[in-house]
Design a protein around this motif. Structure first.
Motif, PDB file in Angstrom:
ATOM      1  N   ARG A  74       0.407  71.275  32.722  1.00  0.00           N
ATOM      2  CA  ARG A  74       1.815  70.780  31.922  1.00  0.00           C
ATOM      3  C   ARG A  74       2.899  71.495  32.583  1.00  0.00           C
ATOM      4  O   ARG A  74       4.045  71.057  32.189  1.00  0.00           O
ATOM      5  CB  ARG A  74       1.435  71.233  30.395  1.00  0.00           C
ATOM      6  N   GLN A 103       2.634  63.324  28.233  1.00  0.00           N
ATOM      7  CA  GLN A 103       3.212  63.465  26.912  1.00  0.00           C
ATOM      8  C   GLN A 103       4.697  63.951  26.469  1.00  0.00           C
ATOM      9  O   GLN A 103       4.755  64.985  25.650  1.00  0.00           O
ATOM     10  CB  GLN A 103       1.987  64.182  26.132  1.00  0.00           C
ATOM     11  N   VAL A 104       5.620  63.716  27.345  1.00  0.00           N
ATOM     12  CA  VAL A 104       6.969  64.105  27.007  1.00  0.00           C
ATOM     13  C   VAL A 104       7.497  62.959  25.849  1.00  0.00           C
ATOM     14  O   VAL A 104       6.852  62.135  25.594  1.00  0.00           O
ATOM     15  CB  VAL A 104       7.778  63.528  28.305  1.00  0.00           C
ATOM     16  N   GLU A 105       8.130  63.808  24.967  1.00  0.00           N
ATOM     17  CA  GLU A 105       8.739  63.279  23.687  1.00  0.00           C
ATOM     18  C   GLU A 105       9.415  62.185  23.904  1.00  0.00           C
ATOM     19  O   GLU A 105      10.312  62.131  25.036  1.00  0.00           O
ATOM     20  CB  GLU A 105       9.582  64.214  23.077  1.00  0.00           C
ATOM     21  N   GLN A 106       8.907  60.942  23.340  1.00  0.00           N
ATOM     22  CA  GLN A 106       9.534  59.698  23.329  1.00  0.00           C
ATOM     23  C   GLN A 106      10.987  59.678  23.336  1.00  0.00           C
ATOM     24  O   GLN A 106      11.704  58.970  24.095  1.00  0.00           O
ATOM     25  CB  GLN A 106       9.054  58.612  22.501  1.00  0.00           C
ATOM     26  N   ARG A 107      11.653  60.677  22.436  1.00  0.00           N
ATOM     27  CA  ARG A 107      12.941  60.393  22.292  1.00  0.00           C
ATOM     28  C   ARG A 107      13.933  61.241  23.574  1.00  0.00           C
ATOM     29  O   ARG A 107      14.898  60.957  23.687  1.00  0.00           O
ATOM     30  CB  ARG A 107      13.335  61.147  20.943  1.00  0.00           C
ATOM     31  N   ASP A 108      12.805  61.717  24.365  1.00  0.00           N
ATOM     32  CA  ASP A 108      13.597  62.346  25.540  1.00  0.00           C
ATOM     33  C   ASP A 108      13.534  61.486  26.866  1.00  0.00           C
ATOM     34  O   ASP A 108      14.085  61.591  27.962  1.00  0.00           O
ATOM     35  CB  ASP A 108      13.043  63.581  25.696  1.00  0.00           C
ATOM     36  N   VAL A 109      12.421  60.565  26.945  1.00  0.00           N
ATOM     37  CA  VAL A 109      12.059  59.935  28.139  1.00  0.00           C
ATOM     38  C   VAL A 109      13.232  59.187  28.657  1.00  0.00           C
ATOM     39  O   VAL A 109      13.351  59.389  29.921  1.00  0.00           O
ATOM     40  CB  VAL A 109      10.758  59.007  27.930  1.00  0.00           C
ATOM     41  N   ARG A 112      15.942  61.548  30.435  1.00  0.00           N
ATOM     42  CA  ARG A 112      15.464  62.164  31.547  1.00  0.00           C
ATOM     43  C   ARG A 112      15.542  61.135  32.664  1.00  0.00           C
ATOM     44  O   ARG A 112      16.042  61.330  33.889  1.00  0.00           O
ATOM     45  CB  ARG A 112      14.179  62.909  31.317  1.00  0.00           C
ATOM     46  N   HIS A 149       8.540  66.031  33.490  1.00  0.00           N
ATOM     47  CA  HIS A 149       8.409  66.965  32.363  1.00  0.00           C
ATOM     48  C   HIS A 149       8.974  68.213  32.414  1.00  0.00           C
ATOM     49  O   HIS A 149       8.393  69.242  31.832  1.00  0.00           O
ATOM     50  CB  HIS A 149       6.773  66.976  32.149  1.00  0.00           C
TER      51      HIS A 149
END
Length: 252
Positions: A74, A103-109, A112, A149
């Motif tokens: 990770r 498993q990056v937080e969906q709200r950040d994808v 990024r 990530h």
């Protein structure tokens, strides 16, 4: 931080790496050099958990790669020399896929992805299929995927393969900025000029053993040579001058 402690890797009766130990602190751009067959790839694959060591321990940010593989992976980004990309995905879709694996937080994808495509000058190609990308563009997409990530450690094998001079300069800039922010980069390369320009610290491996490590200045003193560039220092330390002299003789 990377800790390699008494690492040995054997393939049957062949010992590829023999009892090597390295400690690489946060924020350092570390160069890992050596002739073909010296043990670089074996070390890298063990470092990222693709190979199990015969003896010894590898830790990434304090996590034992063998005992805590998920935690270690990770916090590490891996950029291989021959990456695989799904060509029927767009660049954006490929990054979304990799973000899902980590498993990056969906709200950040999406934020990024937009930042990375812009950073690597791929914004205009984000919605195009990867099969239409040039080799250099694919390399930059793989680097983007390794950063999606926000890893604390990046392991990279031959980072400049396929990049044009502009792309290579961009990658150098990005790597330096990452290190300045505390990211640790472990970089293997055959391009000694790149290592000389970029690396804070260098280790040279030959026949599975670390034969020298230090700054360029420290390696120069160790080599006891009047030559000051890394290529000459490397050849002096690895015994490569004999071959160089043969090549020069044939040229004449």
């Amino acid at each position: 931080m990377i800790e390699i402690i008494n690492l040995t890797k054997r393939y049957g009766n062949i010992t590829a790496v023999t009892d090597i130990s390295l400690t690489i602190p946060n924020g350092q751009l570390f160069g890992f050099l050596g002739p073909n067959g010296a043990g670089k790839t074996t070390t890298i694959k063990t470092l990222v958990g693709l190979l199990k060591p015969t003896l010894g321990t590898v830790k990434i940010e304090g996590f034992d790669v063998q005992k805590q593989p998920l935690e270690a992976k990770r916090v590490v980004g891996f950029i291989p020399d021959k990456p695989f990309i799904y060509e029927k995905l767009t660049g954006r879709e490929f990054l979304q896929f990799i973000a899902g694996l980590y498993q990056v937080e969906q709200r950040d994808v999406e934020e990024r992805i937009t930042q990375l495509l812009d950073m690597f000058e791929l914004s205009d190609w984000g919605d195009e299929l990867v099969e239409s990308y040039s080799h250099g563009m694919r390399q930059k997409l793989v680097m983007s995927a390794a950063l999606i990530h926000q890893p604390q450690v990046i392991v990279v094998d031959e980072p400049m393969v396929g990049l044009d001079p502009k792309g290579a300069r961009l990658v150098k800039k990005i790597f330096r900025e990452l290190c300045d922010k505390g990211t640790t980069i472990f970089m293997s390369t055959h391009t000694l000029e790149i290592a000389e320009q970029m690396c804070d610290h260098i280790a040279i491996i030959q026949k599975g053993q670390i034969i020298a490590q230090g700054t360029i200045e420290g390696l120069h003193r160790l080599a006891q040579t009047t030559k000051t560039n890394l290529e000459d220092i490397f050849l002096e330390l690895t015994g490569g001058y004999e071959m160089k002299e043969v090549i020069e003789f044939l040229k004449n």
